[in-house]
Design an enzyme around this catalytic site. Structure first.
Site, PDB file in Angstrom:
ATOM      1  N   VAL A  31       0.831  -1.208   0.000  1.00 23.36           N
ATOM      2  CA  VAL A  31       0.000   0.000   0.000  1.00 23.36           C
ATOM      3  C   VAL A  31       0.868   1.262   0.000  1.00 23.36           C
ATOM      4  O   VAL A  31       0.638   2.192  -0.775  1.00 23.36           O
ATOM      5  CB  VAL A  31      -0.967  -0.019   1.213  1.00 23.36           C
ATOM      6  CG1 VAL A  31      -1.755   1.280   1.291  1.00 23.36           C
ATOM      7  CG2 VAL A  31      -1.909  -1.200   1.109  1.00 23.36           C
ATOM      8  N   ASP A  54      10.592   3.702   5.817  1.00 16.12           N
ATOM      9  CA  ASP A  54      10.332   2.408   6.457  1.00 16.12           C
ATOM     10  C   ASP A  54      11.417   2.140   7.502  1.00 16.12           C
ATOM     11  O   ASP A  54      12.569   2.572   7.321  1.00 16.12           O
ATOM     12  CB  ASP A  54      10.331   1.289   5.404  1.00 16.12           C
ATOM     13  CG  ASP A  54       9.546   0.076   5.871  1.00 16.12           C
ATOM     14  OD1 ASP A  54       8.459  -0.173   5.307  1.00 16.12           O
ATOM     15  OD2 ASP A  54      10.010  -0.612   6.799  1.00 16.12           O
ATOM     16  N   GLU A 175      -7.804   2.508   1.511  1.00 19.23           N
ATOM     17  CA  GLU A 175      -7.386   2.132   0.155  1.00 19.23           C
ATOM     18  C   GLU A 175      -8.290   1.021  -0.351  1.00 19.23           C
ATOM     19  O   GLU A 175      -8.766   0.203   0.435  1.00 19.23           O
ATOM     20  CB  GLU A 175      -5.909   1.714   0.157  1.00 19.23           C
ATOM     21  CG  GLU A 175      -5.507   0.682   1.198  1.00 19.23           C
ATOM     22  CD  GLU A 175      -5.690  -0.735   0.748  1.00 19.23           C
ATOM     23  OE1 GLU A 175      -5.911  -0.957  -0.450  1.00 19.23           O
ATOM     24  OE2 GLU A 175      -5.609  -1.634   1.614  1.00 19.23           O
ATOM     25  N   GLU A 179      -4.121  -6.227  -4.921  1.00 18.89           N
ATOM     26  CA  GLU A 179      -2.755  -6.595  -5.301  1.00 18.89           C
ATOM     27  C   GLU A 179      -2.826  -7.145  -6.729  1.00 18.89           C
ATOM     28  O   GLU A 179      -3.774  -7.827  -7.090  1.00 18.89           O
ATOM     29  CB  GLU A 179      -2.212  -7.657  -4.345  1.00 18.89           C
ATOM     30  CG  GLU A 179      -1.855  -7.047  -3.007  1.00 18.89           C
ATOM     31  CD  GLU A 179      -1.400  -8.074  -1.989  1.00 18.89           C
ATOM     32  OE1 GLU A 179      -0.891  -9.139  -2.373  1.00 18.89           O
ATOM     33  OE2 GLU A 179      -1.576  -7.777  -0.788  1.00 18.89           O
ATOM     34  N   CYS A 287      -6.166  -9.303   2.962  1.00 20.70           N
ATOM     35  CA  CYS A 287      -7.239  -8.378   3.357  1.00 20.70           C
ATOM     36  C   CYS A 287      -8.596  -9.007   3.630  1.00 20.70           C
ATOM     37  O   CYS A 287      -9.159  -8.797   4.704  1.00 20.70           O
ATOM     38  CB  CYS A 287      -7.361  -7.299   2.301  1.00 20.70           C
ATOM     39  SG  CYS A 287      -5.796  -6.451   2.134  1.00 20.70           S
ATOM     40  N   LYS A 348      -3.445 -15.246  -5.458  1.00 19.25           N
ATOM     41  CA  LYS A 348      -4.124 -15.007  -6.736  1.00 19.25           C
ATOM     42  C   LYS A 348      -3.051 -14.648  -7.764  1.00 19.25           C
ATOM     43  O   LYS A 348      -1.870 -14.533  -7.403  1.00 19.25           O
ATOM     44  CB  LYS A 348      -5.157 -13.891  -6.610  1.00 19.25           C
ATOM     45  CG  LYS A 348      -4.556 -12.539  -6.290  1.00 19.25           C
ATOM     46  CD  LYS A 348      -5.613 -11.464  -6.401  1.00 19.25           C
ATOM     47  CE  LYS A 348      -5.014 -10.101  -6.241  1.00 19.25           C
ATOM     48  NZ  LYS A 348      -5.964  -9.035  -6.407  1.00 19.25           N
TER      49      LYS A 348
HETATM   50  C1  UGA Z   1      -8.907  -6.752  -1.598  1.00 20.68           C
HETATM   51  C2  UGA Z   1      -9.967  -5.811  -2.172  1.00 20.68           C
HETATM   52  O1  UGA Z   1     -10.414  -6.281  -3.450  1.00 20.68           O
HETATM   53  C3  UGA Z   1      -9.421  -4.404  -2.320  1.00 20.68           C
HETATM   54  O2  UGA Z   1     -10.438  -3.522  -2.754  1.00 20.68           O
HETATM   55  C4  UGA Z   1      -8.895  -3.941  -0.961  1.00 20.68           C
HETATM   56  O3  UGA Z   1      -8.349  -2.653  -1.033  1.00 20.68           O
HETATM   57  C5  UGA Z   1      -7.826  -4.912  -0.498  1.00 20.68           C
HETATM   58  O4  UGA Z   1      -8.391  -6.219  -0.386  1.00 20.68           O
HETATM   59  C6  UGA Z   1      -7.314  -4.432   0.839  1.00 20.68           C
HETATM   60  O5  UGA Z   1      -8.112  -4.293   1.762  1.00 20.68           O
HETATM   61  O6  UGA Z   1      -6.126  -4.054   0.927  1.00 20.68           O
HETATM   62  P1  UGA Z   1      -6.852  -8.146  -2.646  1.00 20.68           P
HETATM   63  O7  UGA Z   1      -6.865  -8.899  -1.365  1.00 20.68           O
HETATM   64  O8  UGA Z   1      -5.572  -7.615  -3.148  1.00 20.68           O
HETATM   65  O9  UGA Z   1      -7.854  -6.874  -2.552  1.00 20.68           O
HETATM   66  O10 UGA Z   1      -7.390  -9.105  -3.772  1.00 20.68           O
HETATM   67  P2  UGA Z   1      -8.794  -9.425  -4.469  1.00 20.68           P
HETATM   68  O11 UGA Z   1      -8.661  -9.186  -5.899  1.00 20.68           O
HETATM   69  O12 UGA Z   1      -9.913  -8.773  -3.753  1.00 20.68           O
HETATM   70  O13 UGA Z   1      -8.869 -10.996  -4.241  1.00 20.68           O
HETATM   71  C7  UGA Z   1      -9.103 -11.568  -2.966  1.00 20.68           C
HETATM   72  C8  UGA Z   1      -9.324 -13.049  -3.074  1.00 20.68           C
HETATM   73  O14 UGA Z   1     -10.547 -13.316  -3.754  1.00 20.68           O
HETATM   74  C9  UGA Z   1      -8.254 -13.796  -3.860  1.00 20.68           C
HETATM   75  O15 UGA Z   1      -7.964 -15.007  -3.210  1.00 20.68           O
HETATM   76  C10 UGA Z   1      -8.874 -14.028  -5.217  1.00 20.68           C
HETATM   77  O16 UGA Z   1      -8.367 -15.152  -5.877  1.00 20.68           O
HETATM   78  C11 UGA Z   1     -10.330 -14.236  -4.821  1.00 20.68           C
HETATM   79  N1  UGA Z   1     -11.292 -13.934  -5.910  1.00 20.68           N
HETATM   80  C12 UGA Z   1     -11.434 -12.663  -6.356  1.00 20.68           C
HETATM   81  C13 UGA Z   1     -12.044 -14.964  -6.427  1.00 20.68           C
HETATM   82  O17 UGA Z   1     -11.916 -16.130  -6.021  1.00 20.68           O
HETATM   83  N2  UGA Z   1     -12.933 -14.677  -7.396  1.00 20.68           N
HETATM   84  C14 UGA Z   1     -13.126 -13.416  -7.864  1.00 20.68           C
HETATM   85  O18 UGA Z   1     -14.007 -13.224  -8.752  1.00 20.68           O
HETATM   86  C15 UGA Z   1     -12.360 -12.386  -7.338  1.00 20.68           C
END
Ligand code: UGA
Length: 446
Positions: A31, A54, A175, A179, A287, A348
């Site tokens: 972040v 940092d 935020e 990722e 997250c 992911k």
């Molecule tokens: C998440 C949120 O999407 C962000 O908006 C937020 O800012 C962030 O957390 C945070 O709080 O810092 P992130 O954890 O980077 O972001 O990743 P995501 O894209 O949300 O994916 C989270 C999980 O859901 C992963 O394991 C991904 O594989 C899974 N996922 C996502 C699915 O299984 N299917 C989907 O359609 C989307």
């Protein structure tokens, strides 16, 4: 007394007449680095300098040498561009970075503790250092995800340090960065949320985000608690949506229905929307799992049982066990002399992050059952090696597929999608488990 007054006036005069603005970002993780580099880019026509600071000297040394300690697409290039322009630098000298700053962003980790509480010690340590070294007025922006009520407590913390309320303002600016696409998300947000103590406090962020506001990105000003809840509610809603669609996928599998078509069709309903309907081995990352646990614990302390979120957490735990169960069933319970290839261990695609990755419980379980585990991931193997040093890490997906009895397509990296097509045409009776439905329809998953 008179002399002190003159010094104070001089400090204030220089603060208000200096044109260059300095922004310090405390915490150079996903972040902090993305925030620092993107703010530098968004404000390139202004006299603004960003310092990413940092306490980890190794990390700062790497950044100063032009290396980026994490894998985030486009970040290295953006950092190098902004460093060359002279608008971004890195520092391990936190006191000086605080003293120089007009605005300080706090972007440090807030991990979950064993009892479900959020560990705020890194945020508190930043505030402590700020209190110790602030000699001019500061705008303090909390980016870290913090429990509801945390930002307001900063006022009493500073009061206990005899810092006057007019010497600082506190803003909570959550935020919403994923990722893997964090830079695009920062530069093209759906909304900017700014929690403040009084509406006028939002002005410095209105300036910093002016380029986005001009492009009609909604700039939502709320009180501190509302903004804190918006962050948790957003991530928890996503967690609910994912757990829901994963359970629907389980029904599809049991009945022979097609989950991709189900996701597509329900997503066309504008009230549901097309995103976050891709099924998988259970959501991971730093997250969604962390924030659902945190919100559930926060609610419990308020005497509120968060039944929906608790169900999402439970469903996700179960989802992460399904891949192993399926493997065991397909290998007819006979695991001990088998070799299993796991393609993808990042939580992911497009990240090297393995926090709460479904690969972790899977590898643990396979090793417990005496399975030989082979792994390939384009970016996350170094991180996984620290956790599972005895597993065989391969140089390519092809290497990892040699002499294995079963394959798990665990992370949806682009290169695995191409490989999935090849595997479908050339399966050689291999067992393939495909929780993200990467195999083309004809060769649907086991
Ligand atoms: C998440 C949120 O999407 C962000 O908006 C937020 O800012 C962030 O957390 C945070 O709080 O810092 P992130 O954890 O980077 O972001 O990743 P995501 O894209 O949300 O994916 C989270 C999980 O859901 C992963 O394991 C991904 O594989 C899974 N996922 C996502 C699915 O299984 N299917 C989907 O359609 C989307």
């Amino acid at each position: 007394m008179k002399r002190m007054y003159v010094v104070q006036c001089l400090v204030l005069f220089s603060f208000f007449t200096r044109t260059e603005q300095i922004i310090t970002v405390l915490g150079s993780g996903y972040v902090g680095l993305v925030t620092g580099a993107c703010l530098a880019k968004l404000n390139k026509n202004k006299d603004i300098r960003i310092i990413c600071a940092d306490i980890d000297a190794t990390k700062i040394n790497l950044l100063q040498k032009g290396e980026v300690p994490i894998y985030e697409p486009g970040l290295k290039e953006l950092i190098s561009e902004q460093v060359q322009r002279g608008s971004l630098s890195f520092s391990h000298d936190i006191p000086t970075a605080i003293k120089e700053a007009d605005t300080i962003f706090i972007a440090v980790g807030t991990p979950t503790q064993k009892n479900g509480d959020v560990n705020l010690s890194y945020v508190e340590s930043c505030l402590d250092t700020i209190a110790m070294h602030m000699s001019t007025p500061k705008t303090i922006v909390i980016k870290s995800t913090v429990p509801i009520g945390s930002c307001r407590k900063i006022h009493s913390f500073f009061a206990s340090r005899h810092i006057q309320p007019d010497a600082y303002r506190v803003i909570f600016n959550p935020e919403f960065l994923r990722e893997g696409t964090a830079i695009t998300d920062f530069l093209n947000p759906d909304r900017i949320v700014v929690g403040v103590t009084s509406p006028a406090d939002a002005q410095p962020l209105q300036e910093l985000y002016s380029q986005l506001i001009m492009k009609n990105v909604p700039f939502i000003v709320t009180d501190l608690e509302t903004a804190e809840i918006i962050k948790y509610a957003s991530n928890n809603f996503l967690a609910l949506k994912l757990s829901f669609i994963n359970e629907i996928a389980n029904i599809c599998e049991a009945t022979g229905a097609n989950i991709k078509q189900v996701s597509h069709a329900i997503g066309l309903d504008q009230r549901i929307g097309p995103y976050f309907l891709k099924t998988g081995p259970g959501y991971g990352g730093s997250c969604l799992p962390k924030d659902s646990k945190a919100l559930s614990t926060i609610a419990k302390k308020l005497g509120i049982k968060l039944r929906t979120v608790n169900a999402a957490i439970k469903a996700n735990k179960h989802q992460k066990r399904i891949v192993f169960k399926k493997l065991k069933q397909l290998l007819e319970g006979n695991l001990s002399n088998k070799t299993v290839t796991i393609l993808g261990v990042a939580f992911k695609a497009n990240t090297d992050d393995i926090r709460y990755s479904p690969a972790i419980p899977l590898i643990k379980k396979l090793l417990q059952y005496g399975v030989q585990v082979k792994v390939y991931d384009p970016a996350a193997m170094d991180n996984m090696k620290l956790q599972f040093p005895t597993v065989a890490y391969c140089n390519s997906a092809e290497d990892a597929l040699q002499e294995s009895d079963a394959i798990v397509l665990l992370t949806d990296w682009e290169e695995f999608k191409e490989l999935a097509i090849k595997l479908t045409h050339n399966r050689h009776q291999k067992i393939i488990v495909d929780p993200r439905h990467m195999l083309p329809e004809t060769g649907t998953c086991q």
